[in-house]
Design an enzyme around this catalytic site. Structure first.
Site, PDB file in Angstrom:
ATOM      1  CB  ILE A   1      -0.953  -0.016   1.222  1.00  0.00           C
ATOM      2  CG1 ILE A   1      -2.148   0.893   1.003  1.00  0.00           C
ATOM      3  CG2 ILE A   1      -0.224   0.305   2.508  1.00  0.00           C
ATOM      4  CD1 ILE A   1      -3.235   0.733   2.049  1.00  0.00           C
TER       5      ILE A   1
ATOM      6  N   GLY B   1      12.567  -3.062  11.231  1.00  0.00           N
ATOM      7  CA  GLY B   1      11.467  -2.430  10.514  1.00  0.00           C
ATOM      8  C   GLY B   1      10.229  -3.282  10.341  1.00  0.00           C
ATOM      9  CD  GLN B   2       8.318  -9.113  11.380  1.00  0.00           C
ATOM     10  OE1 GLN B   2       9.339  -9.443  11.972  1.00  0.00           O
ATOM     11  NE2 GLN B   2       7.391  -9.974  11.004  1.00  0.00           N
ATOM     12  CB  SER B   3       5.224  -2.507  10.870  1.00  0.00           C
ATOM     13  OG  SER B   3       4.910  -2.677   9.507  1.00  0.00           O
TER      14      SER B   3
ATOM     15  CG  HIS C   1       5.440  -9.012   5.218  1.00  0.00           C
ATOM     16  ND1 HIS C   1       5.127  -9.113   6.545  1.00  0.00           N
ATOM     17  CD2 HIS C   1       6.117  -7.853   5.072  1.00  0.00           C
ATOM     18  CE1 HIS C   1       5.587  -8.077   7.190  1.00  0.00           C
ATOM     19  NE2 HIS C   1       6.215  -7.291   6.324  1.00  0.00           N
TER      20      HIS C   1
ATOM     21  CG  HIS D   1       9.034  -5.711   1.938  1.00  0.00           C
ATOM     22  ND1 HIS D   1       8.147  -4.661   1.986  1.00  0.00           N
ATOM     23  CD2 HIS D   1       9.185  -6.148   3.206  1.00  0.00           C
ATOM     24  CE1 HIS D   1       7.790  -4.456   3.246  1.00  0.00           C
ATOM     25  NE2 HIS D   1       8.408  -5.338   4.007  1.00  0.00           N
TER      26      HIS D   1
HETATM   27  P1  AMP Z   1       7.092  -4.475   7.361  1.00  0.00           P
HETATM   28  O1  AMP Z   1       7.234  -3.059   7.866  1.00  0.00           O
HETATM   29  O2  AMP Z   1       8.337  -5.083   6.813  1.00  0.00           O
HETATM   30  O3  AMP Z   1       6.421  -5.327   8.419  1.00  0.00           O
HETATM   31  O4  AMP Z   1       6.129  -4.396   6.113  1.00  0.00           O
HETATM   32  C1  AMP Z   1       4.752  -4.259   6.226  1.00  0.00           C
HETATM   33  C2  AMP Z   1       4.287  -3.702   4.931  1.00  0.00           C
HETATM   34  O5  AMP Z   1       2.898  -3.874   4.844  1.00  0.00           O
HETATM   35  C3  AMP Z   1       4.562  -2.208   4.768  1.00  0.00           C
HETATM   36  O6  AMP Z   1       5.419  -1.998   3.648  1.00  0.00           O
HETATM   37  C4  AMP Z   1       3.164  -1.620   4.563  1.00  0.00           C
HETATM   38  O7  AMP Z   1       3.170  -0.570   3.629  1.00  0.00           O
HETATM   39  C5  AMP Z   1       2.381  -2.817   4.093  1.00  0.00           C
HETATM   40  N1  AMP Z   1       0.956  -2.747   4.338  1.00  0.00           N
HETATM   41  C6  AMP Z   1       0.343  -2.409   5.499  1.00  0.00           C
HETATM   42  N2  AMP Z   1      -0.994  -2.443   5.337  1.00  0.00           N
HETATM   43  C7  AMP Z   1      -1.226  -2.822   4.059  1.00  0.00           C
HETATM   44  C8  AMP Z   1      -2.392  -3.038   3.272  1.00  0.00           C
HETATM   45  N3  AMP Z   1      -3.619  -2.858   3.783  1.00  0.00           N
HETATM   46  N4  AMP Z   1      -2.253  -3.415   1.983  1.00  0.00           N
HETATM   47  C9  AMP Z   1      -1.027  -3.588   1.451  1.00  0.00           C
HETATM   48  N5  AMP Z   1       0.118  -3.397   2.137  1.00  0.00           N
HETATM   49  C10 AMP Z   1       0.025  -3.019   3.413  1.00  0.00           C
END
Ligand code: AMP
Ligand code: ZN
Length: 115
Positions: free
Chosen positions: A34, A94-96, A101, A103
């Site tokens: 997103i 940076g994992q949120s 997943h 990238h």
């Molecule tokens: P990370 O910070 O490595 O955990 O990556 C999480 C990723 O999920 C971030 O790059 C966000 O932009 C992405 N993300 C969060 N919510 C959504 C969503 N609803 N649709 C697509 N990507 C998302």
């Protein structure tokens, strides 16, 4: 399929919440990030919930292999086939989102300065 009620990516994988898939196989699905950080920025996730890549590797190595195969297929479908595959693991990295997943990044010559 049971999954953590509060996991957004589980709800994408199960179809409970709609998301445009750009690829899938028996183990994994792919959708656009997103908040893209490159012209190609797709997330590849296993259909089943695992918190991070090492947990997935230990429990289901074939699913991790399928995830990597899907990443390459997406890079071939959406671009020239070159890609960077990143797994942020832990908050300092940076994992949120705690559904593993990868990238899939590409679509331009990438820099090398994550700091
Ligand atoms: P990370 O910070 O490595 O955990 O990556 C999480 C990723 O999920 C971030 O790059 C966000 O932009 C992405 N993300 C969060 N919510 C959504 C969503 N609803 N649709 C697509 N990507 C998302
Ligand atoms: Zn999940």
């Amino acid at each position: 399929m049971s999954f953590p009620l509060d996991c957004l990516f589980c709800s994408f994988a199960s179809g409970e919440k709609s998301v445009d898939l750009v690829g899938q196989n028996g183990s994994a699905v792919a959708f656009r990030d997103i908040n893209p950080q490159a012209p190609l920025h797709v997330l590849v996730i296993p259909r089943e919930h695992y918190a991070d890549v090492a947990t997935l590797a230990g429990a289901e190595p074939q699913v991790l292999a399928d995830l990597v195969t899907l990443a390459q297929e997406v890079a071939l479908d959406q671009g020239d086939g070159d890609y960077r595959l990143v797994f942020n693991s832990g908050p300092t990295a940076g994992q949120s989102v705690y559904h593993v997943h990868g990238h899939v990044l590409g679509g331009k010559r990438l820099g090398w300065t994550p700091a």
